[in-house]
Every structure is written in structure tokens, then in C-alpha cells.
Motif scaffolding. Structure first.
Motif, short mmCIF file in Angstrom:
data_model
loop_
_atom_site.label_atom_id
_atom_site.label_comp_id
_atom_site.label_asym_id
_atom_site.label_seq_id
_atom_site.Cartn_x
_atom_site.Cartn_y
_atom_site.Cartn_z
N PRO A 171 -6.74 18.55 37.01
CA PRO A 171 -5.35 19.09 37.51
C PRO A 171 -4.29 17.94 38.35
O PRO A 171 -4.90 16.98 38.66
N TRP A 172 -3.21 18.41 38.06
CA TRP A 172 -2.15 17.48 38.42
C TRP A 172 -0.86 18.21 38.84
O TRP A 172 -0.36 18.94 38.13
N PHE A 173 -0.54 18.12 40.00
CA PHE A 173 0.71 18.67 40.61
C PHE A 173 1.96 17.39 40.45
O PHE A 173 1.66 16.29 40.81
N ASP A 174 2.98 17.99 40.23
CA ASP A 174 4.20 17.06 39.90
C ASP A 174 4.89 17.25 41.36
O ASP A 174 4.66 17.94 42.16
N PRO A 175 6.17 16.25 41.53
CA PRO A 175 6.68 16.42 42.76
C PRO A 175 7.62 17.79 43.03
O PRO A 175 7.94 18.06 44.31
N VAL A 176 7.62 18.82 42.00
CA VAL A 176 8.13 20.06 42.40
C VAL A 176 7.08 21.17 42.49
O VAL A 176 7.55 22.29 42.25
N GLY A 177 5.78 20.79 42.11
CA GLY A 177 4.78 21.95 42.15
C GLY A 177 4.36 22.45 40.73
O GLY A 177 3.83 23.48 40.68
N ASN A 178 4.96 21.87 39.61
CA ASN A 178 4.35 22.21 38.36
C ASN A 178 3.01 21.77 38.20
O ASN A 178 2.61 20.64 38.63
N LEU A 179 2.05 22.58 38.00
CA LEU A 179 0.66 22.31 37.86
C LEU A 179 0.09 22.07 36.27
O LEU A 179 0.40 23.02 35.77
N PHE A 180 -0.34 20.85 36.29
CA PHE A 180 -0.76 20.48 34.95
C PHE A 180 -2.39 20.57 34.91
O PHE A 180 -2.86 20.18 36.14
N GLY A 181 -3.11 21.06 33.93
CA GLY A 181 -4.51 20.80 33.58
C GLY A 181 -4.64 20.09 32.32
O GLY A 181 -4.38 20.14 31.15
N LEU A 182 -4.67 18.50 32.70
CA LEU A 182 -4.56 17.44 31.71
C LEU A 182 -5.70 17.38 30.89
O LEU A 182 -6.84 17.08 31.34
N ALA A 183 -5.77 17.15 29.71
CA ALA A 183 -6.90 16.85 28.55
C ALA A 183 -6.79 15.40 28.57
O ALA A 183 -6.20 14.44 28.99
N ASP A 184 -8.43 15.07 28.20
CA ASP A 184 -8.69 13.42 28.15
C ASP A 184 -7.77 12.92 27.16
O ASP A 184 -7.47 11.71 27.13
N ALA A 185 -7.31 13.57 25.94
CA ALA A 185 -6.88 12.81 24.77
C ALA A 185 -5.44 12.29 25.31
O ALA A 185 -4.66 12.96 26.13
N GLU A 186 -5.11 11.15 24.58
CA GLU A 186 -3.56 10.40 24.99
C GLU A 186 -2.51 11.53 24.52
O GLU A 186 -1.47 11.61 25.31
N GLN A 222 -10.72 18.25 22.71
CA GLN A 222 -10.32 17.66 23.95
C GLN A 222 -9.09 17.24 24.00
O GLN A 222 -8.56 16.49 25.06
N ASP A 223 -8.10 18.00 22.96
CA ASP A 223 -6.54 17.46 23.13
C ASP A 223 -5.57 18.49 23.87
O ASP A 223 -4.47 18.41 23.93
N LEU A 224 -6.21 19.63 24.18
CA LEU A 224 -5.44 20.61 24.73
C LEU A 224 -5.20 20.69 26.14
O LEU A 224 -6.11 20.72 27.07
N SER A 225 -3.94 20.53 26.90
CA SER A 225 -3.40 20.63 28.30
C SER A 225 -2.85 22.02 28.65
O SER A 225 -2.64 22.56 27.60
N VAL A 226 -2.99 22.19 29.90
CA VAL A 226 -2.32 23.30 30.42
C VAL A 226 -1.42 23.41 31.22
O VAL A 226 -1.52 22.40 32.13
N VAL A 227 -0.67 24.09 31.43
CA VAL A 227 0.31 24.14 32.48
C VAL A 227 0.65 25.46 33.25
O VAL A 227 0.85 26.57 32.48
N SER A 228 1.09 25.34 34.52
CA SER A 228 1.63 26.60 35.22
C SER A 228 3.17 25.95 35.83
O SER A 228 3.12 25.18 36.82
#
Lengths: 408, 408
Positions: free
Chosen positions: B59-74, B114-120
Motif C-alpha cells: 500500500p502506498w499513499f501519494d501526496p494527495v491521498g491517491n492510494l495504490f496497492g503496488l505489485a512486485d513486478a517492475e 504478480q504484475d497487477l497493481s490496484v488504485v483508489s
């Protein structure tokens, strides 16, 4: 025979214009800013009271600032109008009728008639109510109701009239006067357009006014297809077009109707409006015609709502009935006009409300119009040729002569 | 082969609904009040971050609160939508795409992908801008400009995002993702009306929006004859009727246009309106058609103003061009839909803007729609049968399968 003095009349009219005169350097011409109870309004009324006294009339302020110049006689006609102005007004609206009344009463006294009184009603322009001062004086508007009215700038009527409390005497009973005659600028284009000098008013038109609300379905302006919409603005637009078509067989060239206020809900670029509330006002001098128009309005609103799967709410209707001028006064004015400007005058309705509407509750009333250049009023640009002002004064004086000092 | 778990998916969707759930006792059904940066919105994003972590995503929040769930793959696809809602919103708008993305990424990991990321994304519903979070992330809206935007309740964007400052990390570069796929409710009636299960979006429609102002002559509603009026509302009504007639030869059933805001000046019952300012918005998936409509709008406004002795001011036009979905993604979705629900799906435009519009600046994008009952959205009553939600999820998973982990 009342012999008016045009120079004295015009001088007084120009002097009154100087109270609250708008800055002419800014292109405002003869414009005036003299709203009811403002410092210029009160100063103008003090000056008017002085001019009345000089003319042999007894100046008298009532509890709301209506200024009377009372004749000695127990009973006689009242002449006048109002000396307050719109927030951005002209120099003649109201002022003309007050100064014309003053000049005629003054000239009449010189000719031995001591029965003519003069008035400048307060707040005809409606900072608070509608023709507020004469409405209270006539009993149309109770004082305690008026006191709770508020101006657009947030002052209460009670506080405003307090500013003239040092001048205020008791009420002047309307029953004291045998009739009321008001000279006024037309504020419309008819006389000016026809090159006519005088209008003899036969009736002040009646007003009907209601707020109508179409209720449809608020929706996304991107995803809702046109065919599936229940768009309240579209209902309003269809209503507007339909009544114009249906009115065509009912109205005269003097009939008017206006949609002057519209509020869409939620009022956003991207939302199909679910609600449209708007004002519908119509005026005519014939009560039957007003009723036929009302029927068309109600039926059309219902039909349009039904056809579109919507509902419509017809608010409470404000009704001011037409006020007929007294036939005796009308004929005296007509005879005087025909003598002074043969073929260059007309009988006509007044499309605007005036203090005469309220006076008519207690006495026979009449009104005389002079042309408004370009039909413009409630604007700094309002104006009338001085020759037309003098002609109007002379016709009014001749009408007062014809009516004589006896009962009307 | 990605094998999604319908029960886990629906359970997550219902759990997300519980953040900011409107009081069901008040008949608000599954309604949600979870505007961007509100307490329920931030709580929902913290919970989502936890679910992402449990699924093996970072999980990763950017400076405006977009939330990513990042996959391992590049590098790999991004799936998702937004989890903020309208002030009175439904349970599926945005939420569906986020939870569908989460379920598919989670199921894919179980199947070894393991390549699929998610975002809100944050503030898609535009408390501040338009699709604010993804607009900033994509570079469409500079952060310093966004910071000065203000919500209708008077909060600045800078202050709002400060509430998530404890969670904020650095930006996530869009270049990291090979494509973006967003599932969403249709928010319109087409699928529901046709009994279809899936819509494969081919384009997000373009929007044109301008404020038009007719300027006539403000006048007394009693003394100004109908024939002499230059009534700005009547010009608006005539414009509204004329464009509808002229559009008829140009538009498709999907084309929409809306007058959603009207302001008359001075907006009084007794004054002929001298000025009418109104919003004119039109949407279509074809740039040429948008331009033809613009030509009609400009010509009609000019003609109507000229014919009535008025002037018209056409404000600055906001232009968002149609965004085409990537053909590879469209065909993968179409093939998956035809396999799952043969004959019960369609290719269609999206009438609403979505986060995919912004993502398209950097990568191939696609969108899948499921039906909205009665076409209702942005309302507590928004809903979709759970069977349709699951079918949509399965079609999206099958499309992601077809697209595979490689470059699109």
C-alpha cells in the motif's frame, strides 16, 4: 381661473432635483439618488415643507413621513405624488406630481381658491413595501406590519421612520379630501412614440403575480439521454412558449406579462435541473382578462407537467385589482387636454402602480401623464421636454379649474 | 487463469459501504456519505490499505491521498477507480472498480501473476476540481493550482490533503503501469433498459461547456409593452428552442446537451430582465459532432441577439476531448463479454468522465460497465443486482487473463 407660473414651477422642479443629484460628471445627467428616509430625502422634504408654508399651506408630517401641505378649507382636493426616488432614479418620477400640485395650489390661492392641499407621499418606490407611505395612510398596510418590513440593505421600516420622528405629527384623515389628482411621467413609450403631449389615465392596471415551480428529476447531465430526461428548465421553456401562443387571442397591446426571476435547482452545469421556480406576473386594466390569463396559465402549467411526467406547484397568487379613475375627474382632464392640445392626447391605462391606487380606497382619483423620452424611467436617463412638463401642468390646472372647489 | 472469489468480493464491497453509510432508518438504503478527505473517506482508505497488504500488495499513499496497492513486478497493469463519494452518493460509484481491482489482483497472485497493481484515486467526485486526484497524478492539473481550489463548504484543497499528510509518501510515476482498466456502474439507463449485463466502453465522451450571456434592456414590467421589450430571458428561451431544432439533424441518441444554470438580472418579479447568463454544456464521443454543435450554438446565439436588438457574450469554452479506449483492451473485454454473456452486452460510450480519462494521458486504458438500476446514480437509491456485479467482475478477470502480463 388658476394661472400657473411655468418659470416658478420649473425652478422648484430643478431645486428638488438638487437634493441627492447624481454626479453629472459621471454622465448621470439629471439623475437623482434620493431613496426614502435617506439624508437627501429628508432634506428635500424639509425644503418642500418650507415652500408649502411660503405658499400659504400648513406643512404637516405624519408618523411615517408623508408630507402634507394643508389648505385652510375643511374639505377640498389633494394634489401630489411622492418625492423619494429609486436607488438610481430620474428627476421627474414622483417629483413632477409634487411640484405640479404645489404650483397649482399656490396659483389657486393667488386666484382666491383656498381648498387645494398638496402631498408628497413617502417610499412610493418601495424600499420597504409597495407604495409604502400611501398604503399605510390609506389603511391598506397596517403600521405594525410595515414596521417589521426590511429594506434590501437590512434596515427595518421602524428604524427608518425614526429618522423623521422629530418632524412627525399625527395622522391626516383621508376623509378630509374630496379627491386626489396626480400628475406623473408615463414611464412607458406610448405618448413619446405618438408625439402626443398628455395621457388621461382611465385605470391603473391590475397585477397578478405568482411563483410557479416545475419539479422533474435531477440527473447526471452526461449519462442521462435526452429522451429520458424530466428537465425542469425545459418545462419552463415550453410553458413560456405555450402561454405566449395562447395569450395571443386574449390580450391587447397594453397587456403585459413577465418572467423576471428564475431559480434552477441544483443550478449546476453538469446536472439536469430537477426543479425550476420562476415568477409569473401579468398586468391588464380588465379584471376579466386577468382571470382568462390566469386560467391559461394554470391549465398550461398543468398540461406541461402532466405531459412530461412532472409535477407543478402554483404558489399563492398576489392580486391587485385594476383601479378605475373617477369618471368626473377623467372627463375634466379630457376636456382640458382637448382644449390645450387638441388631437394630441389620449385616454390610456397606467401600467405602473401609483399612490393614486391607495388614495382610491377613500376618494375619487385621477391621473395625468406626460411623455417619457424613449419610455425610460427608473434610470438616470429619465427625461421629458420642459415644454411638455409645462403643458401637463397647464392641463392639470385647467382640469382643477373645471372640477371647481365643490364636491366631486 | 484468474479465478475470482465472488463472496470475498461482495463482502469487501459491503464492508466498504459501511464507511460513511447513510442512516438506513431514514430510507437511504445502501446510500453512502463519504466525500473526499472526510473522516469516513480516510478511514475507508486506511482499511483498503490493510486489505491490499493482506493481498500481498504494497500500500502506498501519494501526496494527495491517491492510494495504490503496488505489485512486485517492475511493470504491469493498474486496476481500480475511486473510493470517495458524492455528498449523497451510492455504494457502487467508484467503490465497485476499486474492490473489483483488488479482488482480481488478489486472485491473480494466487494464480501466480504478480504484475497487477490496484488504485483508489482521491476526489474523483470533484469536491475540489474535476476527477481531482487522478488529474494531479497524471499531470493534467498542477499541484499548486489544485492547492488553491476551494470546496463548496469553503475548505481549500491544501488544507484538505493536509489531513492525510501522516500517510503521504512520494508520487507514483504513471510510467510504471502498462495500462489501466476500470470497472464502473453505467450511471445511465441503456444496459438496464435492454436487460444487458455488460457494457464495453469504446470512448469517454468529450465535453464542451460555456456560459452564454444575452444582454437586452432592463425595464419596468408594467409600463413596457411586449412589442418594445428586449427581454433577455425571452432570448434564452428562443435560443433553447432553436438549438433543439437545429441539433436534430446532427445528434445521435447518445448526444446530450444541458442548460443547468440560469441567472437573470436583476431577477425581480416586476422588472423585465436585462441580462440572462446561463450554462450551455454538450457531450458526444465524436469531436467533429461537438464542433458542429458548437457552430450551431454560436450562430444561433448571434442570430437571436441580432434579431432582438440585443448583444450576446459567449464565454470561454471548456473543452475536454473524447478519449478513445485502447483497441487491444476493448477487444479483450469484448471477447470476454461475448464468452460470458453472449448477445447480452454492447459496445458503448461513457457519458460521464472517469479517472480513466486522466490515466489515458500515459497508458492504454479501458472501461467496463455494469447496469445501473433505473439509470440512477449520485443518489442513495443507486443500485445494481449482485449477480450483475459478479458477472462484471468475472468478465473483467477474463479480460485481464486475455491481456496477459506482457506489454499491451
Amino acid at each position: 381661473m388658476i394661472s400657473v407660473d411655468p418659470d416658478r414651477f420649473l425652478a422648484d422642479l430643478h431645486r428638488l432635483q438638487s437634493f441627492g443629484a447624481a454626479n453629472p460628471g459621471l454622465g448621470s445627467g439629471k439623475g437623482v439618488v434620493r431613496p426614502a428616509y435617506s439624508d437627501p430625502d429628508i432634506a428635500a422634504r424639509r425644503w418642500l415643507a418650507g415652500r408649502m408654508e411660503e405658499a400659504g399651506l400648513a406643512p404637516w408630517f405624519d408618523p411615517v413621513g408623508n408630507l402634507f401641505g394643508l389648505a385652510d378649507a375643511e374639505r377640498g382636493m389633494l394634489l401630489g405624488s411622492h418625492s423619494d426616488t429609486q436607488p438610481e432614479g430620474g428627476w421627474l418620477d414622483g417629483a413632477l406630481g409634487v411640484i405640479a400640485g404645489l404650483e397649482i395650489a399656490r396659483a389657486a390661492r393667488a386666484a382666491g381658491r383656498q381648498d387645494l392641499s398638496v402631498v408628497s407621499f413617502q417610499d412610493e418606490e418601495g424600499r420597504f413595501g409597495v407604495t409604502t407611505g400611501s398604503a399605510i395612510w390609506s389603511g391598506q398596510l397596517p403600521l405594525n406590519e410595515a414596521d417589521s418590513l426590511t429594506s434590501p440593505d437590512g434596515e427595518s421600516f421602524a428604524a427608518a421612520r425614526q429618522r423623521m420622528a422629530d418632524l412627525a405629527g399625527d395622522w391626516i384623515a383621508p376623509g378630509r379630501f374630496a379627491g386626489f389628482l396626480e400628475m406623473h411621467i408615463e414611464q412607458g413609450p406610448w405618448l413619446d412614440r405618438a408625439g402626443e403631449a398628455v395621457g388621461v389615465v382611465e385605470a391603473i392596471v391590475g397585477i397578478r403575480d405568482m411563483t410557479i415551480t416545475f419539479k422533474g428529476q435531477q440527473n447526471h447531465a452526461g449519462t442521462t439521454p435526452m429522451a429520458g430526461r424530466r428537465d425542469a428548465f425545459q418545462a419552463l421553456a415550453a410553458f413560456n412558449a405555450a402561454i405566449a401562443e395562447r395569450f395571443a387571442n386574449v390580450v391587447t397591446p397594453q397587456t403585459v406579462w413577465t418572467i423576471g426571476h428564475v431559480a434552477l435547482h441544483p443550478g449546476a452545469h453538469s446536472v439536469v435541473p430537477g426543479r425550476a421556480a420562476f415568477s409569473m406576473q401579468w398586468r391588464d386594466s380588465d379584471t376579466d382578462r386577468l382571470a382568462r390569463m390566469e386560467r391559461i396559465i394554470r391549465d398550461t402549467a398543468d398540461e406541461i407537467a402532466r405531459a412530461r411526467g412532472m409535477t407543478v406547484d402554483l404558489g399563492r397568487m398576489l392580486g391587485l385589482d385594476p383601479v378605475a379613475m373617477a369618471p368626473g375627474i377623467v372627463e375634466a382632464c379630457a376636456a382640458a387636454a382637448e382644449e390645450a392640445v387638441p388631437g394630441r392626447w389620449r385616454r390610456m391605462p397606467s401600467g405602473a402602480l401609483h399612490d393614486a391606487t391607495n388614495a382610491a380606497r377613500h376618494m375619487p382619483v385621477g391621473m395625468l401623464f406626460v411623455p417619457s423620452k424613449g419610455g425610460i424611467s427608473h434610470d438616470f436617463a429619465e427625461d421629458t421636454d420642459e415644454a411638455d412638463l409645462v403643458r401637463g401642468l397647464q392641463v392639470m390646472a385647467a382640469a382643477v379649474d373645471r372640477l371647481g372647489p365643490g364636491p366631486l
